[in-house]
Design a protein around this motif. Structure first.
Motif, PDB file in Angstrom:
ATOM      1  N   ARG A 164       0.821  -1.215   0.000  1.00 16.69           N
ATOM      2  CA  ARG A 164       0.000   0.000   0.000  1.00 16.69           C
ATOM      3  C   ARG A 164       0.851   1.259   0.000  1.00 16.69           C
ATOM      4  O   ARG A 164       0.464   2.288  -0.550  1.00 16.69           O
ATOM      5  CB  ARG A 164      -0.919  -0.010   1.221  1.00 16.69           C
ATOM      6  N   LYS A 167       1.324   1.919  -3.627  1.00 14.96           N
ATOM      7  CA  LYS A 167       0.140   2.126  -4.453  1.00 14.96           C
ATOM      8  C   LYS A 167      -0.549   3.466  -4.201  1.00 14.96           C
ATOM      9  O   LYS A 167      -1.019   4.112  -5.147  1.00 14.96           O
ATOM     10  CB  LYS A 167      -0.856   0.982  -4.221  1.00 14.96           C
ATOM     11  N   HIS A 171      -1.825   6.181  -7.004  1.00 15.70           N
ATOM     12  CA  HIS A 171      -3.235   6.552  -7.176  1.00 15.70           C
ATOM     13  C   HIS A 171      -3.385   8.068  -7.147  1.00 15.70           C
ATOM     14  O   HIS A 171      -4.119   8.650  -7.956  1.00 15.70           O
ATOM     15  CB  HIS A 171      -4.084   5.940  -6.050  1.00 15.70           C
ATOM     16  N   PHE A 214       3.889  -4.802  -9.796  1.00 12.76           N
ATOM     17  CA  PHE A 214       2.523  -5.224 -10.098  1.00 12.76           C
ATOM     18  C   PHE A 214       2.547  -6.461 -10.977  1.00 12.76           C
ATOM     19  O   PHE A 214       3.228  -6.506 -12.003  1.00 12.76           O
ATOM     20  CB  PHE A 214       1.760  -4.081 -10.780  1.00 12.76           C
ATOM     21  N   LEU A 298      -3.540  -0.594 -10.823  1.00 17.11           N
ATOM     22  CA  LEU A 298      -2.764  -0.282  -9.621  1.00 17.11           C
ATOM     23  C   LEU A 298      -3.453  -0.745  -8.339  1.00 17.11           C
ATOM     24  O   LEU A 298      -2.913  -0.515  -7.245  1.00 17.11           O
ATOM     25  CB  LEU A 298      -2.520   1.226  -9.541  1.00 17.11           C
TER      26      LEU A 298
END
Length: 299
Positions: A164, A167, A171, A214, A298
């Motif tokens: 996280r 990510k 984002h 990813f 993502l």
């Protein structure tokens, strides 16, 4: 545009510290490749490639700065990037004027001398900027590179590369680009285009950094960014050119004023063409829901 060296052997479960060390080392190596070309002559391709590589290195430093000890190094890399940019910008202006001068020989011979004078004026400061760049290259090789190697080798973080912590900033970057696009579409002026270009470039470089994190490849979507980024770069060049030549048309020497006034319609026509191309590319982004697809990958 030169491509970054692929970083092999990383995945979403790699430690963030390990990923940072390997990616920063790879980006540093990419900066050093064109550096050798510039030891004798500051040629256009070498300056351009090294400038792009320093941008990617700065993007990686910004991404991994929370690991500690990289803030001052980013300042050092920016010094080199700015010196490269000053020389590169004059190379671009000179190349454009040379191309226009060739056309003027056939179509407007009376403005040829004025265009030549403009070209000479544009290059008048090149020697000073090249001198500064050589000084920055020496500083880079003797001071910045050794410090960076020591700092990079010491980076540690046991978080997951695909976690996280990675990510959420991505984002945020996608959402920021989407907002910049909306601002530009509402008011497609030089300022909004430049802001969109900068954030789109950062998004591309960050996606390149985190592609191995990813399991679903980002490669195809990263490539989708390229036409818009390059188009915005050409629009930015046109906006800079327009500002420079409007100023010359108003307050340059008599011969320069005449040539600048003759060139302004050509510059405005080129800008309009770039703007129309970007409008079409943004329509494609909307039709293909590219920001939404990026967010989905993502997740």
């Amino acid at each position: 545009m030169a491509q970054p060296t692929p970083i092999r052997g990383l995945g979403p479960d790699s430690e963030l510290g390990q990923a940072a060390r390997r990616i920063l080392a790879g980006r540093l190596a990419d900066v050093r490749k064109p550096e050798a070309k510039l030891s004798d002559e500051l040629d256009d391709d070498g300056v351009h490639d090294m400038r792009v590589a320093t941008r990617r290195l700065r993007a990686a430093i910004q991404v991994f700065r929370p690991l500690g000890g990289l803030g001052k190094l980013e300042v050092e890399v920016k010094r080199l990037q700015d010196a490269l940019g000053d020389v590169r910008d004059l190379h671009v202006q000179a190349a454009w004027l040379e191309e226009v001068a060739k056309k003027a020989r056939r179509e407007k011979p009376d403005t040829r001398a004025g265009i030549a004078a403009l070209g000479k004026a544009r290059l008048a400061g090149l020697k000073a900027k090249e001198k500064r760049l050589r000084s920055e290259l020496e500083r880079w090789a003797s001071r910045t590179v050794p410090r960076m190697l020591r700092k990079v080798d010491a980076l540690e973080d046991d978080h997951r590369f695909g976690g996280r912590r990675v990510k959420e900033p991505l984002h945020w970057r996608v959402r920021r680009v989407r907002k910049r696009m909306q601002v530009y579409m509402d008011a497609p002026d030089a300022a909004s285009a430049h802001a969109l270009r900068k954030d789109l470039k950062k998004l591309r470089y960050e996606l390149e950094i985190f592609q191995p994190a990813f399991r679903r490849t980002l490669g195809a979507l990263v490539e989708v960014l390229v036409p818009l980024q390059e188009g915005l770069g050409e629009l930015h060049d046109a906006d800079v050119r327009l500002e420079v030549f409007e100023r010359l048309a108003a307050g340059g020497k008599p011969r320069e004023r005449k040539a600048a006034r003759a060139l302004l319609p050509l510059i405005r026509e080129g800008r309009a063409k770039r703007s129309a191309e970007i409008a079409r590319e943004l329509q494609r982004w909307h039709a293909e829901a590219i920001p939404r697809r990026l967010i989905q990958v993502l997740m």
